[in-house]
Each structure stands twice: as C-alpha cells, then as structure tokens.
Design a protein around this motif. Sequence first.
Motif, PDB file in Angstrom:
ATOM      1  N   GLU A 255     -29.961 -35.516  -1.101  1.00 45.12           N
ATOM      2  CA  GLU A 255     -30.820 -34.793   0.111  1.00 45.12           C
ATOM      3  C   GLU A 255     -31.026 -33.277   0.009  1.00 45.12           C
ATOM      4  O   GLU A 255     -31.774 -32.862   0.593  1.00 45.12           O
ATOM      5  CB  GLU A 255     -29.898 -35.200   1.325  1.00 45.12           C
ATOM      6  N   THR A 256     -30.254 -32.810  -0.847  1.00 42.68           N
ATOM      7  CA  THR A 256     -30.397 -31.392  -1.153  1.00 42.68           C
ATOM      8  C   THR A 256     -31.390 -31.029  -1.876  1.00 42.68           C
ATOM      9  O   THR A 256     -31.804 -29.927  -2.042  1.00 42.68           O
ATOM     10  CB  THR A 256     -29.055 -30.794  -1.696  1.00 42.68           C
ATOM     11  N   TYR A 257     -32.170 -31.873  -2.671  1.00 37.17           N
ATOM     12  CA  TYR A 257     -33.406 -31.886  -3.366  1.00 37.17           C
ATOM     13  C   TYR A 257     -34.680 -32.336  -2.967  1.00 37.17           C
ATOM     14  O   TYR A 257     -35.756 -32.109  -2.780  1.00 37.17           O
ATOM     15  CB  TYR A 257     -33.073 -32.477  -4.798  1.00 37.17           C
ATOM     16  N   ALA A 258     -34.398 -33.799  -2.095  1.00 40.72           N
ATOM     17  CA  ALA A 258     -35.514 -34.362  -1.762  1.00 40.72           C
ATOM     18  C   ALA A 258     -35.353 -34.611  -0.251  1.00 40.72           C
ATOM     19  O   ALA A 258     -36.560 -35.440   0.053  1.00 40.72           O
ATOM     20  CB  ALA A 258     -35.629 -35.608  -2.511  1.00 40.72           C
ATOM     21  N   GLY A 259     -34.320 -34.270   0.534  1.00 41.05           N
ATOM     22  CA  GLY A 259     -34.609 -34.364   1.977  1.00 41.05           C
ATOM     23  C   GLY A 259     -35.766 -33.685   2.470  1.00 41.05           C
ATOM     24  O   GLY A 259     -36.170 -32.646   2.026  1.00 41.05           O
ATOM     25  N   GLU A 260     -36.090 -33.851   3.746  1.00 38.47           N
ATOM     26  CA  GLU A 260     -37.282 -33.200   4.266  1.00 38.47           C
ATOM     27  C   GLU A 260     -37.185 -31.628   4.326  1.00 38.47           C
ATOM     28  O   GLU A 260     -37.952 -30.896   3.829  1.00 38.47           O
ATOM     29  CB  GLU A 260     -37.287 -33.799   5.776  1.00 38.47           C
ATOM     30  N   ALA A 261     -35.898 -31.141   4.949  1.00 41.22           N
ATOM     31  CA  ALA A 261     -35.576 -29.740   5.009  1.00 41.22           C
ATOM     32  C   ALA A 261     -35.772 -28.975   3.548  1.00 41.22           C
ATOM     33  O   ALA A 261     -36.225 -28.133   3.452  1.00 41.22           O
ATOM     34  CB  ALA A 261     -34.228 -29.465   5.612  1.00 41.22           C
TER      35      ALA A 261
END
Lengths: 397, 397
Positions: A255-261
């Motif tokens: 998520e730290t690479y491909a999450g929305e934010a």
Amino acid sequence: MRQHNLSRVLHSLADQGALSRAEVAGRIGLTRAAVSTLVDELLRGGLLSERGPGRSGSVGRPGSQLLLANRGPCGFGAEIGVDHLTVCAMDLRGTVRARLERRLRLEGSDPVPVLAELASLLEALAAEAGALGLWPAGLAVAVPGLVARGTATITRAPNLGWSEVDLAPLLPSGAFPLRVDNEANYGALAELWGDPGADGPGSFVHVSARIGIGAAIVVDGAVLRGAHGFAGELGHVPVRPGGPLCSCGARGCLETYAGEAALLRAAGLDLRGDPGERTGELADRCTAQDPAALRAVRQAGTALGIALSGAVNLLDPQRVVIGGSLARLTPWLLPPVRRELARRTMLTAGGRTTETPVTGSLIGPAGPLLGAARSAVRGALDKPARLLAPPGGGLMA
Amino acid sequence: MRQHNLSRVLHSLADQGALSRAEVAGRIGLTRAAVSTLVDELLRGGLLSERGPGRSGSVGRPGSQLLLANRGPCGFGAEIGVDHLTVCAMDLRGTVRARLERRLRLEGSDPVPVLAELASLLEALAAEAGALGLWPAGLAVAVPGLVARGTATITRAPNLGWSEVDLAPLLPSGAFPLRVDNEANYGALAELWGDPGADGPGSFVHVSARIGIGAAIVVDGAVLRGAHGFAGELGHVPVRPGGPLCSCGARGCLETYAGEAALLRAAGLDLRGDPGERTGELADRCTAQDPAALRAVRQAGTALGIALSGAVNLLDPQRVVIGGSLARLTPWLLPPVRRELARRTMLTAGGRTTETPVTGSLIGPAGPLLGAARSAVRGALDKPARLLAPPGGGLMA
C-alpha cells in the motif's frame, strides 16, 4: 432430499439461463420423470416460468424452455463504501432490477447512524422492488474491512474507523438471512460467477483496490477465507522491508507504493475528490502522457508485481485479475506487473515455461455490490422451501 | 455404498487407534447392527483384530476393542533426497515396521539408474515386509521437486538436475497404486496426520527446508496444490527485490538469505558434508555462541519472517510450522521470525490482536518419508475391496 433436489433444479437454471426439462435432468443426474415433478412444484410456486419453442402452445411439452422467474423472491445486495452507500435488488435470473445510492463521507463515522441510513435505503429499495413484484429473500452486505469468519461483525475497517461493529441488530435482517463479507471477497465472487463459460471452477487471485489494496484468493471456485476470515491482505505484503512507513505501522507494505494516496502523491496530484475515485484523474493524465503520472503508475506496477510474485509463488493460481480502481490504470500498470512476474516466478508445466496471466477485471467497480447481490440470490436458491412459502409482513418483520 | 462404509470403519480406526463397535457406530453415524456386519467382514478378511477388555473371552462382546491389523496390507513410502534414497513399510496402524536407506549423491544424476536403484530397494523392502507378514497395498514417493498435478511426473527438480521424469514406468507400480508428490507436501501431511488431538482439520503453512526452501499450504486439512501443482514455492518469494542473485534467475528470493548455501556462507562455514545435513554444524556453533553463526541465523530468520509475513497476510493460517533442516535452528531462528511477523501482520480477532503462532516441527527430517507412507496407507484404506482380496504374485506383478 426433495428440498435438495428442488435447489439443484434452481441452481442449474441460475447457472445456465434456460434449459429444457431433459437438459435439467441430464445436468443433475435425475430421471426426466423426477425432474418433471420437481419442475411442476416450482412452476406452481411461481419460481419458474416456461417459454415455448414457438411451435405449439401446450405447457410442458418436451421442447419448452424453463427459466427462473423474474418476479417473486430476489436478492438484496448492499455496499458500504468510504464515500457511498449503495443497494440493489437482483432477481433470480441475475438481473439488477433496482438500485439506489447515497453519496456521503464515512471516514471516521459513527456506525450507528450510518447503518440507520443504510436500513432506510433498504426500505426504499424494498418499496421499489415491491412495485416490480419482487420481495427480498436475502441480504448480503459488502464492507471495506475485515469480517470475522461466519459472523456479521466488522472486526476492523480502518478507512471507516470502525471496529467490532455487529451489523445484525442494526439492519433489517429479521425476515431473511443476512450475510456480511469483505468487499474484496464479493468482488472476486462477481468475477467468478460473471464468467459462466469458464472451464470449471476457477482458481485466481483477484486484486481489489479502492483506497487500500485487498485481494481475494479463489481456489477451485471458493474464496479462501483463512483461519479468522482475514485472508487476502495483499496490501500489507512486504515489498521492500525497509521502505516507507505504512498506516499499519510496518514498513514497505504494497500500500505504501500502490495505494491510492501513495499513487497520487507520487504523481504530484493532491488528494481532493472522492476517495477511491481519484485514480480517474490519474488515468486521464497517463492518457495525456504526463511523465510524473506515468512514472508513478510504473512504480506502483513494479511494487504490485513484486507482491504478486510472492502470491503466485505461494498459490500457483490460474490467473491474476486486477479489479477495483486499479483496473482503470491497467494499460500502464500491467506491463511492469507482468515484467516482475516473469522475472520472479518460474512455472514449468508440461515441458514448457508458462506465465501466469494477469488481466484487468471487466466488471469494474460495481463488482462488490454485484457479488453481494448474487450471493444473496444463491443463498436463497439453497432453501427453496422458504421461497415457496414467502413470509408475510414488511421488511423489518 | 458398502465399500464406502467399510472404508469409513477403517478410517475411523486409523484416526482413533482402538474403538468399540458402539464407538465406531457413533463416529460414522450408522446403527450398531450395521457396523457389526461391516466389522465381521473386515475381521474375516484379516483387516481388523480384536482386543478384549480383560473380563471375558468371548469375541464380539460390547466392551471389546477393535484395532486395525498389524499384518497383511501395508503402505510403502519412499523418499528421493539429494543425498539418499529411503524407503519404509508402515502398517495400517501407522507404525513403521521396516526401513532401508542408501546414501548416495544425486546432484546432476541420470534418473534411470537412480530409479532402478530405488526399485531394487523397494524389492528388498518387500522381502523384509513379507517376513513380517506384510504386503504392499500402495506406494507413495516424496521427491525434491515440482510434480505436475495428478501425475507421477517430476516436472523440475533443480537440486537433482532432473526435469520431465515420469516415475510410473520406472518403479514397481503394476500391483498397487503409485503416488508421487513434492516432499514439502508430504512433510506437511505428516504434520497434519501426526496430530490426532488437533481441534478439527488444520490450516497451516509448513516450511520445509533442505537445500532449498519449500512450503506446503494446508487449508482445512488438505494441501493447496495450485493450478499446476506448484503452490508453496516459499523459497522464491521476494524478500528484498534488489537483493542477491538467486539460482532461479531472480534477485532477493528467500533462498538467497535462508537457503542452506546462503546460511553456511554467511556463517563462514564451507560447503563440505552431506547437502541438506550441514545445518547440524551450524546449530552446534550457535550452541557454542559463535558470533558469525548467530548473526547468519538471525539474518536468515529476519528474511524468513519477511517472506512469511507475506504468506500470513495472504493466507491467515492458524499457525506456521518450521520443518526440515531449519527445524534444528529454531532456538535462534524463531525470535527474528516472530519479530517480523509481529511487525508486518495485523490480525485482530474477537476484539484483541492475535499473533499467528510459529513453532518448530516436532517430526523433524523424517516428515516427508512418514507423510508418504501414511498417504499410501490412507489411500489403501479408501479401497477395502482391494485389501480383502490381495493380489497374488510379486512386487513387480
């Protein structure tokens, strides 16, 4: 046993659309005579309708086609999203007949008024469905969080700020069964059930991205739920163990690479707009060849490919499907995903090296709602006795 | 149906050891009278024996205990290792009654003479078993490689240098069923079946290390095999995507940190000794507080914990079991594994945060052989007709 056979007749028609009595008999392995008796009962109960082949008008002749009824019992599906509540009524044939939505922001919300809002939306849906001659035989709710296995309790929904919320006492579930599951699982089931031409029950990994990234693992046609119901947390698979700090407290999660934010930040976009919907802007910029947007999506694809390499090495699925909001980015996302998978997974089958295919979902963001509604319909078809004797009274009976 | 019920009687005794007729009836849901008829047939066929409670001598009285026979049919297990061929005969009760081993080096070997050697070892085992009144009703072979789903073909065994080797024509399998599976899968099944007191069918990840690192994923008591039979490749899950080059061609796979060669190199040990057995020396050095050895195992444990964090996030198993040669290193390996799992997996169940337990296997390196033999026994119990009418002729019939 008779209930079981009635259910098998209903499911064979749900899977195939329209069949003759002889075709039903062939599919479920009963005699033509036994099937005719079952079909007669279902016709009398209004659960089937009959369509002649056009040559003669007599009911029950060999060539006539049976269909599930498009009146009477239906399945209600609901989705609790971070920015919306959506409900729909799906008839036994799998067609969505009514749909209602409220847009609202649910980050950090109090679950009690939100669920009261959902209950009132379901009442309105019941009124619309009733005008079409439909009544709810089951309700399934897709939620953006972890649901404890076999319960209606949201254990943890970080993007809502909810934890330990039991939906059962807060929703109209007295008159029919209530199911609650993670939206990623329902999205995967929509993918599974939406492909009736598939070669046997599927085994695939379905990536479901909105704000966070989840996944559902489908093995031989069933969602792998895990010991506690928490399987499929692809978003927290480590990609680079010393990477950026994740909201979960670990470092370098997907998520730290491909999450929305992370994606929007890397592309130099701000976080305005509806959460879960902001990748549309990013897709537009990629189409316009914006270098920062293309770089951000490429980096996210590389990270997704690394995390999926782990999943493919562990699970050996037939295929990987990218759904949710990331599905919009597949023209730019899939090349780096495929490159990492080709590098990091080695699959040698039948004397040749094969790659696990990765595709974008064709169902799109409606998957969780459609999967939930279909799950309610399928659950109803399991219990024909309830459908042949519908309950009286209103939705909250 | 009768065959099926005979098989259920046999399996209930295989699971429980000794039961009265009434207990068997209770477990399989048949009447006491029906079970007595089935038991009489199995007693006549020599598949059961009876043990009195010590009060009276009459056969068939209520209190007497039934046991599976320890003569007659048995299961043959075999393991092809990088440095050994081992075979054993296990009676229906699950006791290993005979065992033979040849030590040899099989890296880069020609499969034809190796399998001829294994066939001669099985002939010798049949002679030993015959002297004990046992005859083989099935053979299962554990191999250090990938086996195509539903076949007896080793698709790829990198540490042997074998690919596309069909074992069926090269082993004595004419007289009984042959099963071939990855050693990690059989090791996991030994773990599963070796724990009869477990609370229901288990769901766990079983790490199986020898030279490489594999794993088996057990879900509700069954090994998850994958679309092609290649699930469980934990050794090639990416740990640090830009890390050291792996033998598979990718970078930063778990094996480059925790495989035997990487571990020994990091500890400053050379690669002499039998492959797959050299971690014994490393364990001795850790016991002696050798700093390089301790550091090497700690680094391997960190990498294993990162890879397992991905697996736990995806699969939500009840537990993780470390088997194979890494099981010897658990006093030093488990703390960093547990630390990474605690950091990188978040499991909130029933209102409290739980950690997925990680333990060392108690079965040890014999797991794959025992799991194979037990698999042959269980397969035999599925087909009681074959056991009641054993084949004449020799092993190669």
